[in-house]
Design an enzyme around this catalytic site. Structure first.
Site, PDB file in Angstrom:
ATOM      1  N   THR A 415       0.857  -1.174   0.000  1.00  0.00           N
ATOM      2  CA  THR A 415       0.000   0.000   0.000  1.00  0.00           C
ATOM      3  C   THR A 415       0.895   1.225   0.000  1.00  0.00           C
ATOM      4  O   THR A 415       2.077   1.131   0.300  1.00  0.00           O
ATOM      5  CB  THR A 415      -0.898  -0.077   1.257  1.00  0.00           C
ATOM      6  OG1 THR A 415      -1.682  -1.254   1.174  1.00  0.00           O
ATOM      7  CG2 THR A 415      -1.789   1.120   1.445  1.00  0.00           C
ATOM      8  N   GLU A 435      -3.110  -4.338  -2.246  1.00  0.00           N
ATOM      9  CA  GLU A 435      -3.149  -5.326  -1.164  1.00  0.00           C
ATOM     10  C   GLU A 435      -1.780  -5.953  -0.953  1.00  0.00           C
ATOM     11  O   GLU A 435      -0.867  -5.274  -0.565  1.00  0.00           O
ATOM     12  CB  GLU A 435      -4.231  -6.381  -1.400  1.00  0.00           C
ATOM     13  CG  GLU A 435      -5.039  -6.693  -0.166  1.00  0.00           C
ATOM     14  CD  GLU A 435      -4.241  -7.290   0.967  1.00  0.00           C
ATOM     15  OE1 GLU A 435      -4.053  -6.571   1.973  1.00  0.00           O
ATOM     16  OE2 GLU A 435      -3.832  -8.445   0.903  1.00  0.00           O
TER      17      GLU A 435
HETATM   18  N1  GLY Z   1      -5.218  -3.998   1.880  1.00  0.00           N
HETATM   19  C1  GLY Z   1      -4.845  -3.147   2.945  1.00  0.00           C
HETATM   20  C2  GLY Z   1      -6.019  -2.508   3.580  1.00  0.00           C
HETATM   21  O1  GLY Z   1      -6.965  -2.225   2.880  1.00  0.00           O
HETATM   22  O2  GLY Z   1      -6.024  -2.281   4.765  1.00  0.00           O
END
Ligand code: GLY
EC number: 2.3.2.2
Length: 593
Positions: A415, A435
């Protein structure tokens, strides 16, 4: 060309078998890396020097903090020319999708918080991925109904949700843009077509993930040319991405959601060898950004505001701060401060695991979770001297009957976070993701597709009781992303956020506390060694002064682990001047003018 070393730690897996812990919470985040970042201009060199010296970058008019120098420069060029923070964000995101492809991009989703200087209004936009209409609650279960192992679920088409980032870029520009749309793509197109040097972080992450990247020919050809992982400093071109961007620049994001690009995405997902998915062209055609009400909590005479469900970010951060509001936090060296922060976090995570999911599908007691009386009652549990021996969800006031089991899902931290303030006084905080590092590992037309659906609970029920964050068609998986704007007297004073999976919430809470309670500047606050507690285990950042807390926290009754804690915080403080801070654990910088 000047080179500056940024040392970044490594991450280990955690497997605490505790209630409310998700599958992804237990798996290692995007790995940490080390290496030398190349300064691409005098401004970048100056910013890197400030970061290395532990000082914030200061400026008078505008500021950007983002995860890669090329991306920050693209945004800075737009801001310098009079563009808005929304314009700059489009330029930053399109470059990040090229130079930091493992973390975010066109194939992913994002949440955006916007302060509008002209109206004084705060808005939040939800560009989260959606589950395909053909997805079922058993998506991540085997024939016996048991959850798949994490990477069996992630790698391939099964985990791919309908991307939301392209639609979010368009919506932000439609609402708040000042620069013509095509101009926002120019830097990314040029870099994609002429090439850019692979960063140390990208090179190390590719090498560490080579086996999974090799499973799909298109992905392997890009990241493992000739069978060898991309090397640091190697010139990398991505003409396919350049071509995709040219189409979006020329005709808008409909070129992504319908037509040949959409057809290629669907074919790649449904044709993924060994693990196909169910995403269809109708999912892409139906995708919509949602505006949600901002979620705010009072803390130390400020309002801390962010993204509500389907993110758990602002509600859980708000609960932590709301519980701490009635306590003094002596300072970052104090075990007592970390006992209070750690147990407030555990209590908030227990509620998160029980109650928070996509509120379009599951009623969420958002008001009850932040109700001052409820938070006072939860906070009174912190009045002892030792770690709470047990933590369970509370019973927030709600106008629905609820019978929910605790969640089982994980958010991964592949992220990135972007913070921007423009010359008009607008502020933007956006956390953006595909992700897991490299998402599903499926690549199409120069960008990676997300694995965001693994942020759902793999189990749909526990002992026959439904889990709020179970997979459902069209639903958005629960997130921990916490793009945040801190307000004082109706004006923004701090813009921040981070990657880090479900640790994002702890990282952001720590910066707010460091800045408001402990008086650190933004660079000191983002660099402060981490101590994070989500489900009971106290994680301390290895190799830092946080390890001095090891024995005292153990004596209070915590299970303590030293480990790398790989945040990527980017923050801007707004006062008489602008001050930008970039996390020393990653490759980002702040630039201002
Ligand atoms: N995939 C990381 C989040 O949305 O927290």
């Amino acid at each position: 060309m000047r080179r500056i070393m940024i040392v970044i730690g490594a991450c280990l897996a955690l497997s605490a078998p505790l209630a409310a812990q998700q599958t992804t919470d237990a798996v290692a985040p995007e790995a940490a890396t080390g290496g030398a970042i190349i300064a691409t201009s005098a401004a970048v060199a100056a910013s890197l020097a400030e970061k290395q010296a532990g000082r914030p970058v200061t400026a008078e008019t505008w500021m950007i903090a983002a995860a890669n120098p090329y991306a920050a420069e693209a945004g800075a060029a737009i801001l310098r020319d009079g563009g808005s923070a929304a314009d700059a964000m489009v330029a930053v995101q399109t470059v990040l999708g090229l130079v930091e492809p493992q973390s975010s991009g066109l194939g992913g989703g994002a949440f955006l918080v916007w302060y509008d200087a002209a109206t004084g209004a705060l808005s939040t936009l939800d560009g989260r991925e959606t589950a395909p209409l053909a997805a079922r609650p058993t998506l991540f279960q085997d024939a016996a109904g048991e959850p798949l192992t994490f990477y069996d679920a992630v790698v391939g088409g099964r985990s791919v949700g309908t991307p939301g980032t392209p639609a979010l870029l368009a919506e932000a520009h439609r609402r708040w843009g000042r620069t013509p749309w095509p101009a926002l793509f120019q830097d990314a197109i040029t870099l994609a077509e002429q090439g850019f040097p692979v960063s140390p972080r990208l090179a190390e992450l590719v090498a560490g993930d080579a086996e999974r990247l090799a499973r799909f020919p298109g992905t392997a050809a890009y990241f493992l040319p000739g069978g060898k992982p991309l090397a640091e400093g190697q010139l990398l071109k991505n003409p396919a991405y350049g071509d995709t961007l040219r189409q979006l620049a020329a005709t808008g994001v409909d070129a992504f959601y319908t037509g040949p690009i959409a057809a290629d995405i669907v074919q790649t997902v449904q044709g993924a060898s060994g693990n196909p998915g169910v995403l269809s062209q109708i999912d892409l055609a139906l995708y919509q950004v949602r505006e949600r009400p901002p979620v705010c909590v009072s803390y130390r005479a400020h309002e801390v505001c962010g993204m509500g469900p389907p993110s758990s970010g602002a509600l859980t951060l708000g609960q932590i701060l709301g519980m701490l509001e009635t306590h003094d936090l002596p300072g970052p060296q104090s075990p007592e401060a970390w006992r209070l922060i750690g147990d407030a976090s555990r209590l908030a995570f227990a509620d998160r695991g029980r109650y928070i999911a996509d509120s379009d599908f599951t009623p969420v007691p958002s008001k009850g979770l932040l109700d001052p009386a409820y938070l006072r009652a939860r906070s009174s549990l912190l009045s002892g001297d030792d770690a709470l021996p047990e933590v369970a969800p509370g019973q927030p006031a709600f106008d629905h009957a609820l019978n929910l089991a605790d969640d089982e899902a994980i958010e991964f931290p592949s992220t990135s976070h972007i913070s921007i303030v423009d010359r008009y006084g607008n502020a933007l905080s956006m956390t953006t993701t595909i992700e897991n590092a490299f998402g599903s590992r499926l690549m199409v037309r120069g960008f990676l597709l997300n694995n965001e659906l693994t942020d759902f609970s793999f189990r749909s029920h526990r002992d026959g009781v439904p889990i709020a964050n179970r997979v459902e068609p069209g639903k958005r998986p629960r997130s921990s992303m916490a793009p945040t704007i801190v307000m004082k007297d109706g004006r923004p004073v701090l813009v921040l956020g981070s990657p880090g999976g479900s640790r994002i919430i702890g990282y952001v809470a720590q910066v707010v506390i460091a800045w408001l309670d402990w008086g650190l500047d933004v660079q000191q606050a983002v660099a402060l060694p981490h101590a994070v507690n989500r489900f009971g285990t106290y994680d301390l950042e290895a190799g830092t002064q946080a390890e001095a807390l090891f024995a005292p926290l153990e004596a209070l009754g915590y299970e303590v682990k030293a480990r790398d804690l790989n945040s990527g915080l980017h923050a801007i403080a707004i006062g008489e001047t602008l001050q930008g801070g970039a996390d020393p654990r990653r490759e980002g910088i702040a630039l201002g003018g």
